[in-house]
Design an enzyme around this catalytic site. Structure first.
Site, PDB file in Angstrom:
ATOM      1  CG  ASN A  62     -26.240 -25.565  -4.132  1.00  0.00           C
ATOM      2  OD1 ASN A  62     -26.221 -24.583  -4.513  1.00  0.00           O
ATOM      3  ND2 ASN A  62     -24.994 -26.380  -5.225  1.00  0.00           N
ATOM      4  CD  GLU A  64     -20.719 -25.514  -6.107  1.00  0.00           C
ATOM      5  OE1 GLU A  64     -19.898 -25.048  -6.613  1.00  0.00           O
ATOM      6  OE2 GLU A  64     -21.334 -27.115  -6.618  1.00  0.00           O
ATOM      7  CD  GLU A  75     -30.747 -31.601  -1.130  1.00  0.00           C
ATOM      8  OE1 GLU A  75     -30.044 -31.021  -1.528  1.00  0.00           O
ATOM      9  OE2 GLU A  75     -30.735 -31.943  -1.820  1.00  0.00           O
ATOM     10  CB  CYS A 112     -26.504 -36.029  -3.103  1.00  0.00           C
ATOM     11  SG  CYS A 112     -25.858 -35.868  -0.927  1.00  0.00           S
ATOM     12  CB  CYS A 115     -29.132 -34.707   1.050  1.00  0.00           C
ATOM     13  SG  CYS A 115     -27.898 -33.521   1.312  1.00  0.00           S
TER      14      CYS A 115
HETATM   15  N1  THU Z   1     -26.152 -30.951  -4.797  1.00  0.00           N
HETATM   16  C1  THU Z   1     -27.238 -30.083  -3.977  1.00  0.00           C
HETATM   17  O1  THU Z   1     -27.407 -28.980  -3.488  1.00  0.00           O
HETATM   18  N2  THU Z   1     -27.742 -31.173  -3.778  1.00  0.00           N
HETATM   19  C2  THU Z   1     -28.217 -32.008  -3.925  1.00  0.00           C
HETATM   20  O2  THU Z   1     -29.423 -32.783  -4.017  1.00  0.00           O
HETATM   21  C3  THU Z   1     -27.327 -32.867  -4.808  1.00  0.00           C
HETATM   22  C4  THU Z   1     -26.318 -31.705  -5.129  1.00  0.00           C
HETATM   23  C5  THU Z   1     -25.225 -29.956  -4.871  1.00  0.00           C
HETATM   24  C6  THU Z   1     -23.839 -29.690  -4.470  1.00  0.00           C
HETATM   25  C7  THU Z   1     -22.980 -28.557  -5.133  1.00  0.00           C
HETATM   26  O3  THU Z   1     -22.545 -28.471  -4.725  1.00  0.00           O
HETATM   27  C8  THU Z   1     -23.618 -29.247  -6.779  1.00  0.00           C
HETATM   28  O4  THU Z   1     -25.197 -29.306  -6.278  1.00  0.00           O
HETATM   29  C9  THU Z   1     -23.016 -29.881  -7.595  1.00  0.00           C
HETATM   30  O5  THU Z   1     -22.944 -31.460  -7.250  1.00  0.00           O
END
Ligand code: THU
Length: 160
Positions: A62, A64, A75, A112, A115
Site C-alpha cells: 500500500n 499512502e 492488492e 477492500c 480491490c
Molecule cells: N489497505 C490495503 O492495502 N489493502 C486492504 O485490503 C485494506 C487496506 C491499506 C489502505 C491504507 O493504506 C491502509 O491499508 C489503511 O486502510
C-alpha cells in the site's frame, strides 16, 4: 416475492505449515514485501504477492498519500504491477498479509471493496478463477477459490 440466499465457500488454514511449499513461499513474499509499505498515516502495512500462470511473481504494497484518498492498496499495486508487465498474462493466485504498527492484527484482513472489484475485472477477462489468500500478522489464513466468493453479485462487463 421470493426470498433467496447466497452462500460462499472459503478454506481456513490455521498456519502457513498447512499450505503447499509453493503457496507458503508466496505468502512469505507478501509478508516480506509488507515491511516496505509506505503507510505513514495509518501505520497499517499491507503486502501482496501475485502468481501468474507463467510462474512469474509480482508484489505490491500500500502507498499512502498526504491527500488520503490518493493512496492505494497493496492488492491493486501488485495486480497492476503484474498486468502492466504481462498484459496478456493470467493471474493464478494473490496472497495478502497485513500488520499494524499500532496493534496486533490477529484476524485475516480481507481485500477492500475496490480491490475486490479490481480482482473481479481480471477474473472476468481471463475466464479463469483467481485464488485469494488473506491473513493478518498472526492467526488463520483464509483462501477463497474465486472472487465470486468474496464479491457475490459483482458488477462486470457483461452488464455494459
Ligand atoms: N489497505 C490495503 O492495502 N489493502 C486492504 O485490503 C485494506 C487496506 C491499506 C489502505 C491504507 O493504506 C491502509 O491499508 C489503511 O486502510
Amino acid at each position: 416475492m421470493h426470498q433467496h440466499n447466497i452462500s460462499t465457500n472459503f478454506t481456513v488454514f490455521e498456519s502457513s505449515d498447512e499450505l503447499s511449499v509453493i503457496d507458503k513461499e508466496l505468502l512469505e513474499k507478501a509478508i516480506a514485501v509488507r515491511e516496505t509499505a509506505y503507510a505513514p498515516y495509518s501505520g497499517f502495512k499491507v503486502g501482496a504477492s501475485v502468481l501468474m500462470q507463467n510462474s512469474d511473481v509480482f508484489t505490491g504494497t500500500n502507498q499512502e498519500n498526504a491527500a488520503y484518498p490518493s493512496g492505494i492498496c497493496a492488492e491493486r499495486v501488485a495486480i497492476w504491477n503484474a498486468m502492466s508487465s504481462l498484459p496478456d498474462g493470467k493471474i493464478k493466485k494473490i496472497f495478502i498479509s497485513a500488520r499494524s504498527t499500532k496493534n496486533l492484527v490477529d484476524r485475516p484482513v480481507a481485500p477492500c471493496g475496490s480491490c475486490r472489484q479490481a480482482i473481479a475485472e481480471y477474473e472476468t477477462k481471463q475466464l479463469e478463477n483467481i485464488e485469494i489468500y488473506f491473513t493478518g500478522e498472526i492467526g488463520n489464513i483464509i483462501k477463497a477459490n474465486s472472487i465470486k466468493d468474496l464479491l457475490p453479485w459483482m458488477f462486470d462487463n457483461s452488464m455494459l
